[in-house]
Design a protein around this motif. Sequence first.
Motif, PDB file in Angstrom:
ATOM      1  N   GLY A 201      -7.646  -7.606  -8.080  1.00 50.37           N
ATOM      2  CA  GLY A 201      -6.923  -8.398  -7.090  1.00 50.37           C
ATOM      3  C   GLY A 201      -5.489  -8.700  -7.446  1.00 50.37           C
ATOM      4  O   GLY A 201      -4.813  -9.466  -6.761  1.00 50.37           O
ATOM      5  N   PHE A 202      -4.994  -8.095  -8.523  1.00 52.19           N
ATOM      6  CA  PHE A 202      -3.608  -8.273  -8.951  1.00 52.19           C
ATOM      7  C   PHE A 202      -2.846  -7.040  -8.473  1.00 52.19           C
ATOM      8  O   PHE A 202      -2.753  -6.038  -9.171  1.00 52.19           O
ATOM      9  CB  PHE A 202      -3.551  -8.412 -10.481  1.00 52.19           C
ATOM     10  N   ASP A 203      -2.288  -7.118  -7.256  1.00 51.97           N
ATOM     11  CA  ASP A 203      -1.794  -5.926  -6.574  1.00 51.97           C
ATOM     12  C   ASP A 203      -0.429  -5.469  -7.097  1.00 51.97           C
ATOM     13  O   ASP A 203       0.132  -6.049  -8.037  1.00 51.97           O
ATOM     14  CB  ASP A 203      -1.762  -6.139  -5.065  1.00 51.97           C
ATOM     15  N   LEU A 204       0.114  -4.417  -6.465  1.00 52.89           N
ATOM     16  CA  LEU A 204       1.365  -3.812  -6.943  1.00 52.89           C
ATOM     17  C   LEU A 204       2.530  -4.789  -6.889  1.00 52.89           C
ATOM     18  O   LEU A 204       3.401  -4.785  -7.768  1.00 52.89           O
ATOM     19  CB  LEU A 204       1.678  -2.566  -6.108  1.00 52.89           C
ATOM     20  N   GLU A 205       2.556  -5.642  -5.878  1.00 51.88           N
ATOM     21  CA  GLU A 205       3.613  -6.647  -5.793  1.00 51.88           C
ATOM     22  C   GLU A 205       3.498  -7.653  -6.931  1.00 51.88           C
ATOM     23  O   GLU A 205       4.501  -8.041  -7.540  1.00 51.88           O
ATOM     24  CB  GLU A 205       3.530  -7.376  -4.450  1.00 51.88           C
ATOM     25  N   ASP A 206       2.265  -8.047  -7.246  1.00 58.56           N
ATOM     26  CA  ASP A 206       2.032  -8.951  -8.378  1.00 58.56           C
ATOM     27  C   ASP A 206       2.459  -8.292  -9.687  1.00 58.56           C
ATOM     28  O   ASP A 206       3.058  -8.929 -10.558  1.00 58.56           O
ATOM     29  CB  ASP A 206       0.551  -9.328  -8.468  1.00 58.56           C
TER      30      ASP A 206
ATOM     31  N   GLU B  40      -2.788  -0.022 -14.154  1.00 55.51           N
ATOM     32  CA  GLU B  40      -2.323  -0.486 -12.850  1.00 55.51           C
ATOM     33  C   GLU B  40      -3.458  -0.509 -11.828  1.00 55.51           C
ATOM     34  O   GLU B  40      -3.584  -1.455 -11.038  1.00 55.51           O
ATOM     35  CB  GLU B  40      -1.182   0.408 -12.345  1.00 55.51           C
ATOM     36  N   GLU B  41      -4.291   0.533 -11.844  1.00 59.23           N
ATOM     37  CA  GLU B  41      -5.412   0.576 -10.903  1.00 59.23           C
ATOM     38  C   GLU B  41      -6.485  -0.450 -11.255  1.00 59.23           C
ATOM     39  O   GLU B  41      -7.134  -1.004 -10.362  1.00 59.23           O
ATOM     40  CB  GLU B  41      -6.000   1.986 -10.880  1.00 59.23           C
TER      41      GLU B  41
END
Length: 366
Positions: free
Chosen positions: A351-356, A344-345
């Motif tokens: 650039g693929f964030d938590l919402e993505d 995840e980190e």
Amino acid sequence: IEFFQKTKLLCEERNLPLEKVKNARDLSSPEHSPIGPGRVLRMGRLSDATEQDIQILLKDLNIQTLVDLRSPTELKDDPTLEREEVFGNFTSMIWTERGRGKDGCLRELKQGEAPVRARGEKRKWFHGKNSKPMTDDEILDEEDDCDVCAVGSVPVSQVRSEQQDQNRKERHFVSLMNEFKYVKGTISKVRKRDLASTVLKGPAALLSKRVRDNIKEPFLDKINDGGLPMLNELLLKFGAPGIKYVLELCADKSRHPVAFYCTAGKDRTGMITAILLALCGVPTEDIIEDYSLSANVYAEMNDHKAMVGALSQRNLDPKTFLCAPPQVMRDTLEIINNEYGSVEEYLSWIGFDLEDQKKLRDALMS
């Protein structure tokens, strides 16, 4: 022997019953995978597909989106790249990166337009206000900070909203790695005294054929010593923009089923697969087991030229690069945890964030 017997049995159980397309599996097939069937598939080179393969993949499974992860060099070496019976119903799109954390650019290819130019021919791309022709390798440089993409391209974020037919079938060319990126990444790991005969004044010097030829021996020694775990480490860093884009395609339900592939469907395809499985909570040992099913693929292909497809195939150790031992994926997952903290980190870093990430999990699992 026991390892190969086990992988053979699992391949018979999980691989799609295809004749020429190798290493093809649904990402719902690994043990404890929560991914829904018929959403995302992984495989080797698709252009060799027989009539039976085409029936299964493009008609029965009705694949909507193809993602070709190969380098420009590999595409040029594929004589069946534009087979009408395989790709005739797909609109071809070429993706170009603009650096980690940035949206790439996407351009629709015209009817009959090849995704790569003939050998030696250069495309015109733009760096800010200065226009100059660049080679494919230069275009794919991770440090590229261009302001404008190729003529006719638009930012990826605009493409789907402007597209009138959101149900059309598309084929996306997304080169994750090439020889220049591998060389550039390996240079930092080679001892200075091994490069004493090479003068490197800056990143631009790496583009010189003479310089690259001079460093070939220590470079190959380091590659052979580091093996697949080191190549995967470079892929995670230098292939980050492409990885992000592939995940964005997989997160778009309107594009399902998505099938991504490289030459053998082992290394670049295996990395994307591992990231997707890990993000969806598949246990580490099951991810490792799924990767190991690629162990026999090169023997089945009988194509040593395909070895580490994005590299020039000279003096690489077959015993190191033609296999898929479990320890390679175990080491790769440890690299992700040690270097980035978690999958995840790592995704947040590219650039693929938590919402993505939530959108992707929902698309694959709900």
